[in-house]
Design a protein around this motif. Sequence first.
Motif, mmCIF file in Angstrom:
data_model
loop_
_atom_site.group_PDB
_atom_site.id
_atom_site.type_symbol
_atom_site.label_atom_id
_atom_site.label_comp_id
_atom_site.label_asym_id
_atom_site.label_seq_id
_atom_site.Cartn_x
_atom_site.Cartn_y
_atom_site.Cartn_z
ATOM 1 N N GLU A 641 0.835 -1.209 0.000
ATOM 2 C CA GLU A 641 0.000 0.000 0.000
ATOM 3 C C GLU A 641 0.868 1.256 0.000
ATOM 4 O O GLU A 641 0.598 2.230 -0.704
ATOM 5 N N ALA A 642 1.949 1.186 0.754
ATOM 6 C CA ALA A 642 2.839 2.347 0.851
ATOM 7 C C ALA A 642 3.530 2.606 -0.491
ATOM 8 O O ALA A 642 3.606 3.748 -0.949
ATOM 9 N N VAL A 643 4.005 1.533 -1.149
ATOM 10 C CA VAL A 643 4.749 1.774 -2.407
ATOM 11 C C VAL A 643 3.798 2.208 -3.529
ATOM 12 O O VAL A 643 4.220 2.860 -4.475
ATOM 13 N N GLU A 644 2.500 1.845 -3.391
ATOM 14 C CA GLU A 644 1.565 2.229 -4.448
ATOM 15 C C GLU A 644 0.863 3.550 -4.144
ATOM 16 O O GLU A 644 0.076 4.031 -4.941
ATOM 17 N N SER A 645 1.193 4.143 -3.023
ATOM 18 C CA SER A 645 0.519 5.370 -2.620
ATOM 19 C C SER A 645 1.022 6.575 -3.422
ATOM 20 O O SER A 645 2.200 6.674 -3.754
ATOM 21 N N HIS A 646 0.097 7.493 -3.684
ATOM 22 C CA HIS A 646 0.459 8.722 -4.390
ATOM 23 C C HIS A 646 0.976 9.778 -3.430
ATOM 24 O O HIS A 646 1.525 10.793 -3.859
ATOM 25 N N THR A 647 0.793 9.533 -2.157
ATOM 26 C CA THR A 647 1.125 10.589 -1.198
ATOM 27 C C THR A 647 2.380 10.302 -0.391
ATOM 28 O O THR A 647 2.892 11.170 0.291
ATOM 29 N N VAL A 648 2.872 9.076 -0.481
ATOM 30 C CA VAL A 648 4.094 8.763 0.269
ATOM 31 C C VAL A 648 5.300 9.275 -0.513
ATOM 32 O O VAL A 648 5.358 9.159 -1.739
ATOM 33 N N LEU A 649 6.280 9.813 0.225
ATOM 34 C CA LEU A 649 7.470 10.346 -0.433
ATOM 35 C C LEU A 649 8.299 9.228 -1.072
ATOM 36 O O LEU A 649 8.410 8.134 -0.522
ATOM 37 N N PHE A 650 8.884 9.527 -2.198
ATOM 38 C CA PHE A 650 9.739 8.554 -2.888
ATOM 39 C C PHE A 650 10.880 8.107 -1.991
ATOM 40 O O PHE A 650 11.278 6.943 -2.004
ATOM 41 N N THR A 651 11.427 9.035 -1.245
ATOM 42 C CA THR A 651 12.575 8.681 -0.403
ATOM 43 C C THR A 651 12.183 7.642 0.650
ATOM 44 O O THR A 651 12.969 6.763 0.985
ATOM 45 N N ASP A 652 10.944 7.718 1.147
ATOM 46 C CA ASP A 652 10.495 6.722 2.120
ATOM 47 C C ASP A 652 10.267 5.385 1.438
ATOM 48 O O ASP A 652 10.491 4.326 2.024
ATOM 49 N N LYS A 653 9.790 5.426 0.218
ATOM 50 C CA LYS A 653 9.460 4.182 -0.483
ATOM 51 C C LYS A 653 10.686 3.312 -0.706
ATOM 52 O O LYS A 653 10.568 2.091 -0.851
ATOM 53 N N SER A 711 14.841 6.745 -9.783
ATOM 54 C CA SER A 711 15.674 5.745 -10.455
ATOM 55 C C SER A 711 16.032 4.624 -9.491
ATOM 56 O O SER A 711 15.988 3.441 -9.840
ATOM 57 N N SER A 712 16.336 4.985 -8.249
ATOM 58 C CA SER A 712 16.700 3.972 -7.256
ATOM 59 C C SER A 712 15.536 3.037 -6.995
ATOM 60 O O SER A 712 15.723 1.839 -6.773
ATOM 61 N N LEU A 713 14.331 3.570 -7.007
ATOM 62 C CA LEU A 713 13.162 2.719 -6.741
ATOM 63 C C LEU A 713 12.996 1.690 -7.848
ATOM 64 O O LEU A 713 12.722 0.513 -7.584
ATOM 65 N N TYR A 714 13.168 2.117 -9.068
ATOM 66 C CA TYR A 714 13.048 1.164 -10.178
ATOM 67 C C TYR A 714 14.170 0.145 -10.124
ATOM 68 O O TYR A 714 13.988 -1.027 -10.465
ATOM 69 N N GLU A 715 15.322 0.617 -9.681
ATOM 70 C CA GLU A 715 16.440 -0.316 -9.589
ATOM 71 C C GLU A 715 16.130 -1.424 -8.580
ATOM 72 O O GLU A 715 16.353 -2.605 -8.847
ATOM 73 N N VAL A 716 15.621 -1.046 -7.446
ATOM 74 C CA VAL A 716 15.287 -2.052 -6.430
ATOM 75 C C VAL A 716 14.173 -2.966 -6.933
ATOM 76 O O VAL A 716 14.160 -4.166 -6.661
ATOM 77 N N THR A 717 13.251 -2.401 -7.669
ATOM 78 C CA THR A 717 12.182 -3.215 -8.266
ATOM 79 C C THR A 717 12.789 -4.293 -9.163
ATOM 80 O O THR A 717 12.406 -5.478 -9.110
ATOM 81 N N LEU A 718 13.727 -3.866 -9.978
ATOM 82 C CA LEU A 718 14.359 -4.818 -10.883
ATOM 83 C C LEU A 718 15.143 -5.878 -10.111
ATOM 84 O O LEU A 718 15.186 -7.050 -10.513
#
Lengths: 894, 399
Positions: A641-653, A711-718
């Motif tokens: 829920e947190a990673v799909e949220s529009h309101t959570v900061l990218f840095t927290d994700k 970019s870091s978030l996508y990297e971790v996703t990968l």
Amino acid sequence: MTGPNEDCRTVSAGLQYLRKHAIDCHRSGDGLAVNHLATVAIRRCGSFATTDERKSVVYREIQWALILGLYWMVDDYIFYLVEERLKAAELELSDDPAKDMIVMLHNHLNHPHAEHKWDDYSYPTAAWWELQFASSESRDELLIGFIFLIELVWYQSPYGEEWKKLASACRDSCPNKGWQRDFAKLEERLSIQASLYGGTIGQEIESNSEKVSPEQLLLSGWRLYQACDHESLAKVIGQLNTKVDANSAIYRSFFTLVHFSRMHIKDSEDQFVSLPRYKYVSSKQPIAFVIQARKEAESEALAELAIAGFPGGSLGRQRWIRFRMAMLLQLQALRTWDVGLWLEGLKTRGESRVELGQHQDLSLVLDGLFDLVVSRGFSSIEKSELLKNRIQLADFTNNEKRAAFVSNLLALPATYWRHVADVLSALSDAIPEEVLSDVAAWSVSVEQNDLISMLWTHSLLGFWKEILPFTSNSTELIESLTPAIVSASRKPGLWEELHNVFVASLANGEISSALLLAETMSSTQCGEHHFVQYRYSVFINAYELRPELRAELLPCLEADARLLGNEFFAKTLQKRTGNDKLADVKQLRKEDLRSALLKQIRDRSDLSGTRVSMIESTYNRIVSFYKWTRSDEELVNALLEAVESHTVLFTDKFDYFLVLSKLITLGPKTQAKRIVKRLLSLLLNGIPGKNFGFEKSGPLTNFTYSGNTKSSLYEVTLIGLQNAVVAGVARDAICNALLEWIPGKCHEFFPELRPRVAKLVFRLILDIAEDKEDLAAILAGHAEALVLVSMPSKPAEVVSVFSQEFLSDDGVARLKKLSPKALWRVTVMKQWVVRLQRMSKHPSPDTRYAVAEAVTRWAEEELEYADAIRPVRDALSKDPRMRVRKAASQSKVS
Amino acid sequence: MISNRPLPDPNSTLHEARDFIFASSLTRRAFDSSRKNLANFVGDLLDATHRLSLACHLPEFTDHGLPHLCSLVDRISCWGLPGVGGTYLPESLAPDDAADLLVATLIHDLGMLSQNPCDLPQPYSPDLDPSQWTSRALWVRTTHVVRLPRLLPRLMLDYSKNYEEFFDPACPSNLLRAVEVAMAHQKWPWQWAADGGLDAIGRALAAVVSVADLLDEDAGRCDTTTLLQHRGGDELNRAHWMRHALTADRILITNGSISVDVKKPPGTTHLTKPIYSALRNHFRLISLYEADLRAIDAPITNINLNPSTGIPLTNTDLLKNWNALEGFDNESALTFQLLRTFMGEALKSPTRCSQETLTQLAVASLEDVDLAVLEAAQGSTEPRSPLEQTFEAIVGGVS
């Protein structure tokens, strides 16, 4: 209608009028006026010189314009005019010293790097001078011309003999006593100034004497500046200040010395007052406009080159202008001992040479780099991708030249040490092994010199991290470096910067030196966690690499883990050493970890968008240490829920993505599948979220900080997806998603992440190849597309991911089981043979290193096309970079 | 024998000039005026002019001090009116008019001797600020008239507060008309109408000042030989000094006529004809003031120029080594430099005169001036630098 003689007399009268004014302007430094008058004269004569008689009159009458025009060049226009006139006059080398002098001036300006032939050159003789002075006309342009020629010849080779021969010939033959003195003074000046190009000012000057001239004091000042003797420099500046007036010719030269040393001299004037004064005073001197015009011409040429991307086969004119303006600026500066201006010109010359070297003679790259160091033409190599790329060209220079280059760098005085270290850092394992011991000796003497603290740094040992792991005589080098390394190890502030140097020393040094280092670091008191973690890291790495040191290292490791109080360090140590002495370090129960994670998610969701500082989470680092055998719906739901949220900061994700990617491999497969499907959806549809804003209200509310968080978030996703593929989870879903995503979206994707996508695809190919050859072939095509778009920006990374998947133990094992004739395999392997052959010549050493690893493994495993791969490996075994040579002889892909 | 000889009076020039001017018929007529303090005012004005020319004179200029003023006052005093009877101009003027004429004559070039921008009219256009001018001399010349209304009271009130009445518009004895008359000399008569300040007599007085000034062209205006040999300056400065040497004798107005004898530098030929065409035109320009001069019965109806066409036959020794001067190597260069010294109206130049001006010039019956040398040197597509123009003038038509 006037007769031809009358016409010649008339034109002569006009040209003499211009000549007189041009000489007057030359003396007052008004070069732009001279430039203007010379252009008028040459142009006008072009239309007049239509008969032989007229040509000879014109040639005689415009010698001054040809000489002074070249002297005061501020762009290339006058050069072409002079060239046109010389051609029209059909001037080759002849027996007239004046003509020869003008032709040589032109040649030296046209081809400053070429060797010029002096065999047929007519040196001035006493009889010739007598002839020149026979008429009552002044012949000042001849003096100016010969002096300029001597300067140009000297510039090409300050320590050569040719300029001295020319200067002596002029001085000895000239009957005019004043001119003889001028030639003698020129010789003296150029002899002293030759040392500037070696990076040092060559003479000690007794600056205490009252008879010493301002020029000598300037020289003394620069020498002290280079030696970082700021106390003595301050005294010299004080002395100079009593002799220099703001309106005097030497003010500019004095200013640059003051400005360069401003930060080091106590009570020096604020530059916010000093600089505007300098600009104002300079603006009153005509010479300032010449300098400005030359700089502008150079800047315009540079801009044109940069916009065009520094192409290889064109824009020669712009390169010509850059180099020549730099040369003329330097010569101009040296006439008034303006070392500051000379350094500016040297910087431009350095850049110009490095850039020219790319397209012509590679040794120019080394010459240019040396100029850049001496002129302090780059502040930090880390900041300049372009400069880094150009230094890499030095790899392809002759080994002997590179060795000489390094030796010259080591001889530079203290003020250059930081920049020398910068260049050595970029050259690193391309430094020829035969000079490494000299470099080590230099490192030790520099580290032990108090001056180092004046260079705004505490150590210059950092560049050894790229050398020690790869050199064949690392043990001897480490022995030489030990005094410096041990001394640096007593400073906790250096533990991060020199981390890899310490690790290499502990791993490869003589056991006695390694023990000394370990003991020194262990016994250094340090209460700050921030530094302790680096000591911990050095020791844990050394523990792995050097079993003989383990007994020495373990007590300190335990103490540091306790000091850090963080279970991550305790658990890491437990895992590595197998001992449980740190069981008493506070460690969370799994239930507490869950609660803490859930609380973190909840707390940060409440604060999103309002918080202005990041809170570092340590929980993601310890998730892997716990068993997650059962499905944890509550935690996974909260994370998703947190990673799909529009309101959570990218840095927290970022924390949440890391935990999720680890849970894929730690938890049950059903849970992993659920996570993978949601991650795929995010990959296909984009990761929503918020960036930090500037303000809560006001006009900047809609502006956000930009950064690399997304970019870091996508990297971790990968990474998570890669984990899933390795674990055999949701492979089909991943495959289908990629088949949809790659054609439509990969060209828009972050360039730095494309290699990671390629890695994922490579892995999938190997996984499905046995059962689904056709699908593997389709994926191979997609992989090729990814590789093609990634290569230009990330060549080393792309080669590495290919090696990691196809040439690892697991990869090779699979290849050997799979059919060599499968379409996907033929596609991939054939293309990669050609690719590796090509990339083995890439200018980037990182790329060649990755290629070396790949071809070594390929050749050793005797995979298909091994015959084509072996020569590549052989060539790389002679690469200028040690790491590449080493990789070409090693086996396992790391 | 040692004697204590008194040093010469540094102000002897002032005393002589003052005596000369005070003794002139114009001044004597002016002092019949009812204006109190006028004599003191004129005396102090001459003193101020003397001090200014000693201290502030710019080397680029010919004389605008006491010798020039004496010449003008004398020319006006000797201005013979046409007709039988031998009447002179001052006698025909009312005393107040004579006073205005006298003062206007004495102050018309005062601004040339002062360089202080504080006298610019307030507010003034930024174009007039000295910072916008590269040449101080050019700024002085261009603004010398507009600075006069503030310069004069600033100068004279230093001498005596009694002179306030001369600058008070409410006071009937003020000299404000004299100031306007003096200011008018920088414009042509058809441009005076636009300002609207002068009545018919005022215009006539302005015409007198302008004509007297225009005719002050002779060799006595400056010591050409000494200037050429010893004073620094550029080609244009030298050309100005040389031009005065072409008109040998002082020009006086006799019976409504003037006669001008022009000489030439030795060794020059018909190639220099444009110079003399321009010089003759310069004198013919006084015809533009005829209508206004008639208001006081002082027209100049005959302008006798010798030669009336072509080049002079007589040489002037003052310019015997003209071609040894830098920038004057040949006749082409000489012609170019001298033509530069004339105003556009004297050259009948369509590029420097508006159409309106050229139309107005028709009454002066100016001759055409061959401007080929000037135009060739100045460049047809782009302006050339002064050095370049001189070079082109020297090489002339050689191709």
